[in-house]
Scaffold this motif. Structure first.
Motif, mmCIF file in Angstrom:
data_model
loop_
_atom_site.group_PDB
_atom_site.id
_atom_site.type_symbol
_atom_site.label_atom_id
_atom_site.label_comp_id
_atom_site.label_asym_id
_atom_site.label_seq_id
_atom_site.Cartn_x
_atom_site.Cartn_y
_atom_site.Cartn_z
ATOM 1 N N VAL A 85 0.858 -1.176 0.000
ATOM 2 C CA VAL A 85 0.000 0.000 0.000
ATOM 3 C C VAL A 85 0.895 1.227 0.000
ATOM 4 O O VAL A 85 1.972 1.230 0.613
ATOM 5 N N ALA A 86 0.502 2.269 -0.709
ATOM 6 C CA ALA A 86 1.306 3.484 -0.779
ATOM 7 C C ALA A 86 1.027 4.376 0.418
ATOM 8 O O ALA A 86 -0.062 4.357 1.014
ATOM 9 N N VAL A 87 2.023 5.140 0.789
ATOM 10 C CA VAL A 87 1.872 6.126 1.860
ATOM 11 C C VAL A 87 0.682 7.029 1.531
ATOM 12 O O VAL A 87 0.520 7.487 0.396
ATOM 13 N N GLY A 88 -0.168 7.242 2.532
ATOM 14 C CA GLY A 88 -1.328 8.113 2.357
ATOM 15 C C GLY A 88 -2.581 7.408 1.912
ATOM 16 O O GLY A 88 -3.648 8.024 1.863
ATOM 17 N N ASN A 89 -2.505 6.141 1.588
ATOM 18 C CA ASN A 89 -3.671 5.396 1.123
ATOM 19 C C ASN A 89 -4.237 4.512 2.226
ATOM 20 O O ASN A 89 -3.517 4.082 3.140
ATOM 21 N N ASN A 90 -5.531 4.218 2.128
ATOM 22 C CA ASN A 90 -6.180 3.342 3.100
ATOM 23 C C ASN A 90 -5.693 1.903 2.940
ATOM 24 O O ASN A 90 -5.439 1.440 1.821
ATOM 25 N N GLY A 137 -6.191 1.412 8.458
ATOM 26 C CA GLY A 137 -5.673 2.753 8.694
ATOM 27 C C GLY A 137 -5.006 3.303 7.450
ATOM 28 O O GLY A 137 -5.148 2.762 6.347
ATOM 29 N N VAL A 138 -4.265 4.387 7.630
ATOM 30 C CA VAL A 138 -3.544 5.054 6.549
ATOM 31 C C VAL A 138 -2.064 5.040 6.908
ATOM 32 O O VAL A 138 -1.648 5.671 7.886
ATOM 33 N N ALA A 139 -1.268 4.305 6.147
ATOM 34 C CA ALA A 139 0.163 4.220 6.429
ATOM 35 C C ALA A 139 0.841 5.557 6.170
ATOM 36 O O ALA A 139 0.516 6.245 5.194
ATOM 37 N N THR A 140 1.780 5.889 7.037
ATOM 38 C CA THR A 140 2.413 7.207 6.946
ATOM 39 C C THR A 140 3.895 7.168 6.618
ATOM 40 O O THR A 140 4.456 8.185 6.215
ATOM 41 N N ILE A 141 4.561 6.027 6.796
ATOM 42 C CA ILE A 141 6.003 5.940 6.537
ATOM 43 C C ILE A 141 6.279 4.714 5.690
ATOM 44 O O ILE A 141 5.848 3.600 6.019
ATOM 45 N N SER A 142 7.002 4.913 4.597
ATOM 46 C CA SER A 142 7.291 3.792 3.705
ATOM 47 C C SER A 142 8.303 2.853 4.337
ATOM 48 O O SER A 142 9.036 3.203 5.255
ATOM 49 N N GLY A 143 8.318 1.631 3.834
ATOM 50 C CA GLY A 143 9.272 0.634 4.336
ATOM 51 C C GLY A 143 8.666 -0.752 4.301
ATOM 52 O O GLY A 143 7.498 -0.951 3.948
ATOM 53 N N THR A 144 9.475 -1.744 4.656
ATOM 54 C CA THR A 144 9.021 -3.120 4.796
ATOM 55 C C THR A 144 8.909 -3.426 6.280
ATOM 56 O O THR A 144 9.883 -3.296 7.020
ATOM 57 N N TYR A 145 7.723 -3.833 6.722
ATOM 58 C CA TYR A 145 7.447 -4.047 8.141
ATOM 59 C C TYR A 145 7.124 -5.515 8.367
ATOM 60 O O TYR A 145 6.329 -6.116 7.633
ATOM 61 N N LEU A 162 4.126 -11.708 9.454
ATOM 62 C CA LEU A 162 3.658 -11.216 8.167
ATOM 63 C C LEU A 162 4.585 -10.125 7.648
ATOM 64 O O LEU A 162 5.303 -9.467 8.415
ATOM 65 N N SER A 163 4.559 -9.939 6.354
ATOM 66 C CA SER A 163 5.364 -8.907 5.709
ATOM 67 C C SER A 163 4.435 -7.866 5.103
ATOM 68 O O SER A 163 3.663 -8.171 4.192
ATOM 69 N N PHE A 164 4.467 -6.650 5.647
ATOM 70 C CA PHE A 164 3.686 -5.540 5.113
ATOM 71 C C PHE A 164 4.640 -4.587 4.403
ATOM 72 O O PHE A 164 5.647 -4.165 4.986
ATOM 73 N N ILE A 165 4.342 -4.234 3.171
ATOM 74 C CA ILE A 165 5.172 -3.302 2.414
ATOM 75 C C ILE A 165 4.397 -1.999 2.223
ATOM 76 O O ILE A 165 3.302 -1.994 1.660
ATOM 77 N N VAL A 166 4.969 -0.935 2.734
ATOM 78 C CA VAL A 166 4.403 0.395 2.539
ATOM 79 C C VAL A 166 5.276 1.100 1.514
ATOM 80 O O VAL A 166 6.478 1.325 1.741
ATOM 81 N N LEU A 167 4.678 1.424 0.378
ATOM 82 C CA LEU A 167 5.424 1.997 -0.736
ATOM 83 C C LEU A 167 5.475 3.516 -0.627
ATOM 84 O O LEU A 167 4.585 4.141 -0.050
ATOM 85 N N PRO A 168 6.530 4.125 -1.194
ATOM 86 C CA PRO A 168 6.526 5.583 -1.278
ATOM 87 C C PRO A 168 5.321 6.045 -2.086
ATOM 88 O O PRO A 168 4.826 5.328 -2.965
#
Length: 847
Positions: free
Chosen positions: A323-328, A362-370, A387-393
């Protein structure tokens, strides 16, 4: 059986063994050997396979003792030859339950008459005795029946006999042989045991084929007889695993005519009835070692039955879409069984968990692999997963990422002072001293009119900051007083500086080769690693030194693009390895633990290497962007940072997982006329710091960005106390190790076979090429000869051996029992080391 008489001990004996259980030296696995043997006498009495033959349960094996020979003065006090043999029968009877030897009167011996005759004879039913044979046992059976019908034991009447116990008396044909010990041996054949030593096993046993001083049953003999005739639990001790909440049935069986049963402690939800049936619906995951008892005749028997109850498992996707930063973002945790509550740790900033429903949103705010650990709890236990969550720029990024702090200094290289929580950064004609704990600028130190040309470097004792100017001088600063010290003058321009042992400086010359200089006077001590220079281009681009200051790495360009590795522990540098790579302008960086280095070239990108072997790259840093200049390591070596150019988007800091080399985050930098050229990491590993040119009106800026991405560092592991070093032989004399995974979740393990590397530990006779096999209860599940065949999997565990001939298996295993076999390729022998690593300590455990 044959005597032990010098060279004659290797002679063939006329002994007809039957199938028995032969116990190997290893305490973990008992090895069954089955052989089909044929004996055809002159009378053609029988021809059969002895695979699996024994006396039927409940038999009384009557042995017709007819040892009719004039008595002698028996040294052990036996009353007669038959009495000595009867005592041997009684000894075996102490260790067997389902059959019993019974002394019976002598009969006229005749092969195939159904009587088990024991007698002296000058022939073997008409056949001549072998030159070194003392006795034989002949076994009879109806073909295919699986049971013996007759056994005859014949003693060589031409030998000198007594019943004396104790050491062998004499040697050769004139020796006096102990009838008691030979009878013990032959009666073992009557039971169905054969010779361990003739099947490649090295054990202490009276059942070995050569007579010696052993005059009693050894542990291996007793274990073999008990394996055939002892009462025991006969049902499977490792029944199939069961899911919590599913029906389970297990029937206890035993060969002691059981009348009742007990079992404890049973997994919650299971019960045992009077017939020995364990059944029910288990309610909690786990590995349960249940003591089961069968009460019967001639005695009660017990065993440990391992029941593995697999608890609930997480069934939702372990790698949801990014999911990209700023998206639900929405993710529903699901499990294999009903869950009533949920928990999650390590969620990306901006995401929350509903503990009642298991919904992460929620809405992810910081990119990275969590890497998020989730738990689902219910009436059948707890399910957990990583689990592996990827938050994209953001796909439409802002103009740039705001740094958490900007300081008005810096347009050149940096150096981190871990002793003082400082950062030193070149800033015009001065060196700025930054307190990174604040962070704030402490002071600036003037360094005259010449700019710093290359990287800064701190001395091994932490007292001096070295730097190279744009003219032929080397500058230095006293880090205790923060004052500039007199420059060192050089006869030629240099392109970098590192201080090694004993106050030796190493600098790449712009003219030719590496310079070794005296750190006190600047005098040239040696020139080495010379390659033909290219006109107007420095011959070297980067120089790095190991944390212990004993190994120097030279990044060379353009004549020989690649890496040279030198031993600089003495005053005479010695080339250890060289590796050529495509491209120019190579730049080097070494990890803080000294185990890895990165080398960047303009054509290929940035490769990572193990410092112990720079000739085999681990792989490229995986970035779709255009990287340039140094790739630097985080203080804990879990991350790598590198400046990259992004078309139509300016410069970014690429953040990589150091273990996998995967891109996990990017940081967009504010625009500058001349761009950013240098990166640093503070001593506390809190910030990645960027600075660049401050020319053409660009003010100096030092940008601090929090290191707030969760990387996967080298996986934590602990070496379990099951590592074993042994001399590994061929056939069945291999090294065998066993382990058990207890719990309800699968576990990832690493198994290694080490041989050639043991030479460095002064081990004599180390195995040259070990091979590994991994077995579960069903048989072979994995094998490996050379670990390079699965190079990527092994390297990512950080447990790659130093020699490619060594073997490694990386495997995720379900709860249960496992066995590892270590042998030499093509049955070669030598000293081998078996190691087991737990690289997944969060799930289950190893026992």
């Amino acid at each position: 059986m044959r005597p032990q008489t010098g060279q004659a001990r290797r002679a063939f004996a006329r002994i007809i063994p039957c199938r028995g259980r032969i116990f190997a030296r290893c305490s973990i696995i008992a090895c069954w050997l089955a052989y089909a043997l044929l004996l055809t006498t002159p009378k053609n009495i029988f021809a059969f396979s002895l695979n699996g033959y024994r006396w039927p349960s409940g038999s009384q094996v009557g042995m017709n003792l007819g040892l009719n020979r004039p008595p002698v003065a028996f040294q052990d006090g036996s009353a007669s030859w038959n009495a000595s043999a009867a005592d041997a029968l009684a000894i075996w009877n102490q260790y067997i339950d389902t059959v019993k030897f019974v002394e019976a009167p002598a009969v006229a011996p005749s092969g195939g008459d159904g009587a088990n005759s024991v007698f002296f004879s000058s022939t073997i039913y008409g056949d001549a005795w072998g030159s070194n044979t003392l006795a034989v046992t002949i076994n009879y059976s109806n073909s295919g029946s699986g049971v013996f019908t007759e056994t005859d034991v014949i003693f060589h009447s031409g030998r000198n006999w007594n019943s004396h116990r104790g050491p062998v008396q004499g040697s050769g044909p004139t020796a006096t042989f102990d009838l008691h010990r030979v009878a013990l041996h032959e009666f073992g054949h009557v039971l169905g045991l054969t010779h361990p030593d003739e099947h490649g096993q090295n054990v202490t046993a009276l059942m070995n084929s050569i007579i010696g001083d052993l005059d009693h049953l050894a542990d291996d003999d007793i274990a073999g007889a008990r394996s055939l005739y002892a009462v025991r639990i006969t049902s499977n001790l490792f029944p199939f695993s069961v899911q919590a909440g599913d029906s389970f049935v297990y029937q206890i069986t035993a060969n002691n005519n059981p009348s009742s049963f007990d079992a404890s402690p049973l997994p919650p939800g299971l019960q045992i009835d009077s017939s020995g049936r364990i059944s029910g619906i288990p309610t909690a995951g786990g590995t349960y070692d249940v003591t089961v008892i069968a009460h019967g005749v001639p005695r009660d028997v017990l065993a440990i039955v391992r029941i593995v109850v697999i608890g609930p498992t997480i069934t939702s996707n372990s790698n949801p879409s990014g999911v990209a930063v700023g998206n639900n973002f929405n993710y529903q945790i699901t499990s294999s069984k009903t869950s009533t509550s949920y928990e999650a740790t390590g969620l990306p900033p901006g995401l929350e968990l509903d503990a009642n429903t298991g919904l992460i949103s929620g809405v992810a705010t910081i990119s990275g692999t969590y890497y998020v650990t989730v738990f689902a709890r219910g009436p059948f236990g707890e399910a957990t997963a990583r689990l592996s969550f990827i938050v994209l720029p953001n796909p439409i990024p802002p103009k740039y990422d705001d740094p958490s702090l900007t300081l008005p200094v810096g347009n050149g290289p940096m150096a981190t002072d871990s002793m003082r929580d400082r950062l030193y950064v070149a800033s015009g004609s001065s060196i700025a001293v930054v307190d990174t704990a604040s962070p704030r600028v402490v002071t600036t130190i003037p360094i005259s009119d010449h700019y710093v040309a290359t990287t800064l470097s701190i001395s091994p004792d932490g007292k001096i900051l070295w730097f190279v100017r744009t003219n032929n001088t080397i500058g230095k600063i006293d880090l205790e007083s923060l004052t500039a010290l007199p420059d060192l003058l050089t006869t030629e321009r240099v392109g970098g500086i590192r201080e090694g042992l004993d106050h030796r400086l190493y600098c790449p010359s712009w003219n030719a080769g590496m310079l070794q200089l005296d750190a006190t006077s600047g005098a040239l001590q040696a020139r080495f690693d010379t390659e033909p220079p290219s006109p107007g281009i420095p011959n070297y681009c980067s120089v790095e030194i190991s944390p212990d200051r004993k190994t120097l790495y030279v990044g060379q360009s353009p004549a020989f693009p690649g890496i040279h590795k030198y031993d600089v522990s003495t005053s005479t540098p010695m080339l250890l390895q060289a590796y050529k790579q495509s491209g120019n302008l190579g730049s080097l960086s070494v990890s803080h633990d000294g185990s890895r280095l990165c080398f960047w070239t303009s054509l290929l990108g940035t490769n990572q290497y193990e410092t112990r072997n720079i000739t085999q790259p681990l792989g490229l840093l995986q970035s779709p962007r255009d990287p340039y200049n140094y790739a630097i390591f985080a203080q804990d070596d879990s991350l790598i940072f590198q400046l990259v150019n992004v078309r139509n988007a300016g410069q970014q800091i690429a953040v990589y997982n150091a273990a996998t080399r995967q891109l996990v985050r990017t940081i967009a930098l504010p625009p500058k006329t001349y761009g950013y050229e240098y990166l640093g990491v503070d001593a506390g590993n809190s910030y990645v710091i960027a600075c660049g040119a401050g020319w053409n009106g660009d003010p100096p800026r030092l940008l601090f960005y929090p290191i707030n991405v969760q990387a996967v560092p080298v996986p934590p592991y602990s070496l379990l106390n099951v590592s074993t070093r042994a001399f590994v032989q061929a056939a069945d004399d291999v090294e065998i190790g066993g382990f058990i995974i207890q719990g309800s979740q699968p576990k990832k393990v690493v198994v290694r076979a080490i041989g050639p590397s043991l030479v460095a530990s002064n081990v004599t006779g180390a195995m040259a090429d070990p091979v590994l096999e991994l077995h579960d209860s069903g048989g072979l599940i994995a094998s490996n000869d050379n670990w390079n065949s699965h190079r990527t999997d092994v390297i990512e565990t950080a447990l790659a051996p130093s020699d490619e001939h060594e073997a490694v298996i990386v495997r995720t295993l379900a709860p249960g029992s496992y066995t590892v076999v270590l042998r030499g390729v093509n049955d070669t022998t030598g000293v081998g080391l078996f190691e087991l690593y737990d690289i997944d300590p969060t799930n289950s455990r190893i026992a």
